[in-house]
Design an enzyme around this catalytic site. Structure first.
Site, PDB file in Angstrom:
ATOM      1  N   ASP A 211     -29.031 -18.972   6.323  1.00  0.00           N
ATOM      2  CA  ASP A 211     -28.175 -19.455   7.395  1.00  0.00           C
ATOM      3  C   ASP A 211     -28.479 -18.652   8.660  1.00  0.00           C
ATOM      4  O   ASP A 211     -28.652 -17.429   8.595  1.00  0.00           O
ATOM      5  CB  ASP A 211     -26.715 -19.256   6.953  1.00  0.00           C
ATOM      6  CG  ASP A 211     -25.715 -19.760   7.970  1.00  0.00           C
ATOM      7  OD1 ASP A 211     -25.595 -19.103   9.022  1.00  0.00           O
ATOM      8  OD2 ASP A 211     -25.054 -20.770   7.721  1.00  0.00           O
ATOM      9  N   ILE A 212     -28.570 -19.329   9.785  1.00  0.00           N
ATOM     10  CA  ILE A 212     -28.804 -18.638  11.066  1.00  0.00           C
ATOM     11  C   ILE A 212     -27.502 -17.967  11.497  1.00  0.00           C
ATOM     12  O   ILE A 212     -26.462 -18.621  11.605  1.00  0.00           O
ATOM     13  CB  ILE A 212     -29.265 -19.618  12.155  1.00  0.00           C
ATOM     14  CG1 ILE A 212     -30.537 -20.352  11.719  1.00  0.00           C
ATOM     15  CG2 ILE A 212     -29.502 -18.886  13.479  1.00  0.00           C
ATOM     16  CD1 ILE A 212     -30.952 -21.479  12.644  1.00  0.00           C
ATOM     17  N   GLU A 254     -27.089 -25.349  10.412  1.00  0.00           N
ATOM     18  CA  GLU A 254     -28.023 -24.220  10.505  1.00  0.00           C
ATOM     19  C   GLU A 254     -28.354 -23.637   9.138  1.00  0.00           C
ATOM     20  O   GLU A 254     -28.876 -22.528   9.030  1.00  0.00           O
ATOM     21  CB  GLU A 254     -27.445 -23.129  11.413  1.00  0.00           C
ATOM     22  CG  GLU A 254     -26.206 -22.416  10.890  1.00  0.00           C
ATOM     23  CD  GLU A 254     -24.909 -23.099  11.275  1.00  0.00           C
ATOM     24  OE1 GLU A 254     -23.892 -22.388  11.374  1.00  0.00           O
ATOM     25  OE2 GLU A 254     -24.900 -24.336  11.472  1.00  0.00           O
TER      26      GLU A 254
END
Length: 333
Positions: A211-212, A254
């Site tokens: 995950d960003i 994301e």
């Protein structure tokens, strides 16, 4: 003589029925193409046949199937296949080495001698060329080389139609599994890949969910176009690090998921840590802005006795823990 002709016609009809009966029940794309290629080879009684796909993104032609050969890849616009696709025309040549369009490099590599070629364009329902079907070295009933005739063109035209519809259906199906922004598989593609590659007998595999970090802040600060640029940047790095026997998917927003076959958890942790460092050390240039990003990772073993959703949940739980622990880290179980 009339009996011989009748006998040959009956044999041909029997062979057509043989392949068509298999095609009716065949669901696998690759096997369907193999059957169609063999059907085309049988109809025109040639030594070899191949079904070519025009990969416009890579500017190449490559064989989806090729009897007697492994996969062949040639540059866009070259050879008889290139001429057939470029001009959308059927090409019949019975002296290929005297034709400047013929690419003899494949023969030189393999030692094969091409004596005759019949190449037919493959089109979609809109009439756009998407590939070609090529038959090589027409033979008589005794196996002696002879030239292709107009009758062969008519017979091959039938196979070309089936090939076109099969390939177009597959391309549309594949397109439905691709995330349009990043070019990675989407969630639908994830489940299709999972079913094809993992089952209760899977012994060594891992799943990585990432995950960003603070992605919402990127969108709020720089705008959604900048956010898209970050997603494409991340997808490019993830894809470049993808090992053989694996797949990477944009899970949504994301979040991304790796499915790694033949890789245990410790190897997957090392793999995730390497990507984490790459993300930390790179930046995204957008509209004169330098955007720094980091990512968090959750790693878990992919167990065959679990469902796909159960395996995803385990990795997702570890990802959640990584974010709770301060982000920009790898957590595994």
């Amino acid at each position: 003589m009339e009996k011989d002709v009748l006998h040959s016609a009956e044999q041909l009809l029997e062979q057509i029925f043989h392949y068509m009966s298999q095609l009716v029940n065949e669901k696998r794309f690759s096997k369907t193409l193999e059957l169609l290629t063999e059907l085309g080879r049988t109809l025109v009684h040639c030594d070899r046949a191949s079904f070519w796909y025009w990969d416009k993104n890579k500017h190449q032609y490559w064989t989806l199937t090729a009897s007697g050969r492994d996969k062949i890849v040639v540059p866009e616009g070259t050879g008889i296949v290139g001429a057939t696709i470029a001009n959308q025309e059927t090409i019949c040549i019975n002296s290929p080495y005297e034709d400047e369009r013929f690419n003899a490099s494949v023969d030189k590599e393999s030692g094969y001698v091409t004596r005759s070629i019949l190449c037919f364009p493959i089109t979609n329902e809109k009439g756009h060329v998407i590939g070609a079907f090529q038959a090589i070295n027409k033979m008589d009933d005794e196996g002696n080389p002879i030239g292709f005739e107009k009758t062969d063109e008519k017979r091959l035209a039938m196979v070309a139609v089936f090939c076109g519809k099969t390939l177009e259906s597959h391309l549309l199906y594949e397109q439905a599994q691709i995330d349009q922004l990043t070019g990675l598989k989407n969630r639908r593609g994830f489940y299709d890949y999972y079913v094809q590659n993992f089952d209760e007998h899977t012994k060594q595999a891992s799943i990585v969910m990432c995950d960003i970090d603070f992605f919402k802040k990127v969108n709020d600060t720089y705008g959604h176009n900048a956010g898209d640029a970050v997603l494409m940047h991340v997808a490019d790095i993830l894809l470049k690090n993808l090992p053989n026997g694996g797949e990477v998917v944009r899970w949504g927003g994301e979040e991304f998921v790796f499915l790694l076959n033949g890789i245990d958890v410790q190897q997957a942790v090392t793999f995730a840590e390497n990507i984490r460092k790459q993300m930390e050390q790179t930046s995204v240039q957008y509209d004169n802005q330098v955007i720094q990003i980091t990512m968090s990772f959750g790693v878990a073993p992919l167990l065959g006795q679990r469902t796909s959703d159960e395996n995803v949940k385990q990795a997702d739980d570890n990802l959640y823990q990584a974010k709770q622990n301060g982000r920009n880290r790898v957590v595994y179980s």
